[in-house]
Design a protein around this motif. Structure first.
Motif, PDB file in Angstrom:
ATOM      1  N   ALA A   1      72.002 -53.765 102.714  1.00 52.33           N
ATOM      2  CA  ALA A   1      72.587 -53.581 104.046  1.00 52.33           C
ATOM      3  C   ALA A   1      71.662 -52.744 104.919  1.00 52.33           C
ATOM      4  O   ALA A   1      71.464 -53.044 106.098  1.00 52.33           O
ATOM      5  CB  ALA A   1      73.962 -52.926 103.932  1.00 52.33           C
ATOM      6  N   ARG A   2      71.092 -51.688 104.340  1.00 55.44           N
ATOM      7  CA  ARG A   2      70.174 -50.830 105.125  1.00 55.44           C
ATOM      8  C   ARG A   2      68.888 -51.578 105.474  1.00 55.44           C
ATOM      9  O   ARG A   2      68.321 -51.366 106.537  1.00 55.44           O
ATOM     10  CB  ARG A   2      69.871 -49.552 104.366  1.00 55.44           C
ATOM     11  N   ASP A   3      68.437 -52.444 104.586  1.00 55.26           N
ATOM     12  CA  ASP A   3      67.245 -53.251 104.882  1.00 55.26           C
ATOM     13  C   ASP A   3      67.524 -54.218 106.034  1.00 55.26           C
ATOM     14  O   ASP A   3      66.660 -54.454 106.881  1.00 55.26           O
ATOM     15  CB  ASP A   3      66.792 -54.027 103.650  1.00 55.26           C
ATOM     16  N   LEU A   4      68.744 -54.773 106.048  1.00 53.70           N
ATOM     17  CA  LEU A   4      69.121 -55.707 107.112  1.00 53.70           C
ATOM     18  C   LEU A   4      69.350 -54.998 108.448  1.00 53.70           C
ATOM     19  O   LEU A   4      69.034 -55.538 109.506  1.00 53.70           O
ATOM     20  CB  LEU A   4      70.407 -56.455 106.733  1.00 53.70           C
ATOM     21  N   HIS A   5      69.939 -53.805 108.378  1.00 58.46           N
ATOM     22  CA  HIS A   5      70.340 -53.070 109.584  1.00 58.46           C
ATOM     23  C   HIS A   5      69.902 -51.609 109.489  1.00 58.46           C
ATOM     24  O   HIS A   5      70.728 -50.718 109.237  1.00 58.46           O
ATOM     25  CB  HIS A   5      71.863 -53.144 109.767  1.00 58.46           C
TER      26      HIS A   5
ATOM     27  N   GLU B   1      74.269 -51.594  99.204  1.00 64.00           N
ATOM     28  CA  GLU B   1      74.001 -50.667 100.315  1.00 64.00           C
ATOM     29  C   GLU B   1      72.534 -50.724 100.716  1.00 64.00           C
ATOM     30  O   GLU B   1      72.212 -50.686 101.900  1.00 64.00           O
ATOM     31  CB  GLU B   1      74.406 -49.255  99.932  1.00 64.00           C
ATOM     32  N   LYS B   2      71.646 -50.818  99.729  1.00 60.92           N
ATOM     33  CA  LYS B   2      70.212 -50.912 100.039  1.00 60.92           C
ATOM     34  C   LYS B   2      69.923 -52.192 100.818  1.00 60.92           C
ATOM     35  O   LYS B   2      69.186 -52.177 101.805  1.00 60.92           O
ATOM     36  CB  LYS B   2      69.385 -50.880  98.762  1.00 60.92           C
TER      37      LYS B   2
ATOM     38  N   GLU C   1      79.214 -46.051 108.325  1.00 59.79           N
ATOM     39  CA  GLU C   1      80.426 -46.875 108.324  1.00 59.79           C
ATOM     40  C   GLU C   1      80.057 -48.360 108.407  1.00 59.79           C
ATOM     41  O   GLU C   1      80.626 -49.199 107.699  1.00 59.79           O
ATOM     42  CB  GLU C   1      81.321 -46.486 109.495  1.00 59.79           C
ATOM     43  N   GLN C   2      79.115 -48.682 109.268  1.00 56.96           N
ATOM     44  CA  GLN C   2      78.675 -50.069 109.404  1.00 56.96           C
ATOM     45  C   GLN C   2      77.988 -50.556 108.130  1.00 56.96           C
ATOM     46  O   GLN C   2      78.209 -51.692 107.691  1.00 56.96           O
ATOM     47  CB  GLN C   2      77.727 -50.212 110.597  1.00 56.96           C
TER      48      GLN C   2
ATOM     49  N   ALA D   1      77.801 -53.817 103.352  1.00 55.68           N
ATOM     50  CA  ALA D   1      77.613 -53.825 101.902  1.00 55.68           C
ATOM     51  C   ALA D   1      78.785 -54.524 101.210  1.00 55.68           C
ATOM     52  O   ALA D   1      78.579 -55.286 100.256  1.00 55.68           O
ATOM     53  CB  ALA D   1      77.451 -52.401 101.381  1.00 55.68           C
ATOM     54  N   GLU D   2      79.992 -54.286 101.692  1.00 51.68           N
ATOM     55  CA  GLU D   2      81.164 -54.960 101.106  1.00 51.68           C
ATOM     56  C   GLU D   2      81.069 -56.473 101.301  1.00 51.68           C
ATOM     57  O   GLU D   2      81.389 -57.241 100.392  1.00 51.68           O
ATOM     58  CB  GLU D   2      82.461 -54.441 101.731  1.00 51.68           C
TER      59      GLU D   2
END
Length: 86
Positions: free
Chosen positions: A43-47, A40-41, A53-54, A59-60
């Protein structure tokens, strides 16, 4: 103690430990949460502007990619070991 005995003892201990655990999911929940938090971290760094939800979807995919990378490395290592033995 030779390596084979050590391995057998470790296996015995692991099976005994899991036999004493009625709810394995609760036993490993903290570790799974920490691992998922890592993706998740990322994913948040990327987006940074994505919705929750995104982020969950990304993250998955990051998690799947990570484990596919590990599988590929494992496959290559097994192949190299087989080639070296031949």
């Amino acid at each position: 103690m030779d390596p084979q005995d050590r391995s057998l003892r470790a296996s015995l201990a692991a099976h005994t430990s899991w036999a004493n655990t009625l709810d394995p999911a609760s036993r490993t929940a903290k570790a799974r949460a920490a691992a998922n938090g890592r993706f998740e971290k990322q994913a948040r760094d990327l987006h940074p502007d994505a919705t929750d939800e995104q982020i969950a979807r990304v993250a998955e995919h990051l998690k799947s990619a990570h484990f596919r990378r590990l599988a590929l490395a494992s496959s290559r290592a097994r192949r190299a070991k087989k080639t070296a033995a031949a």
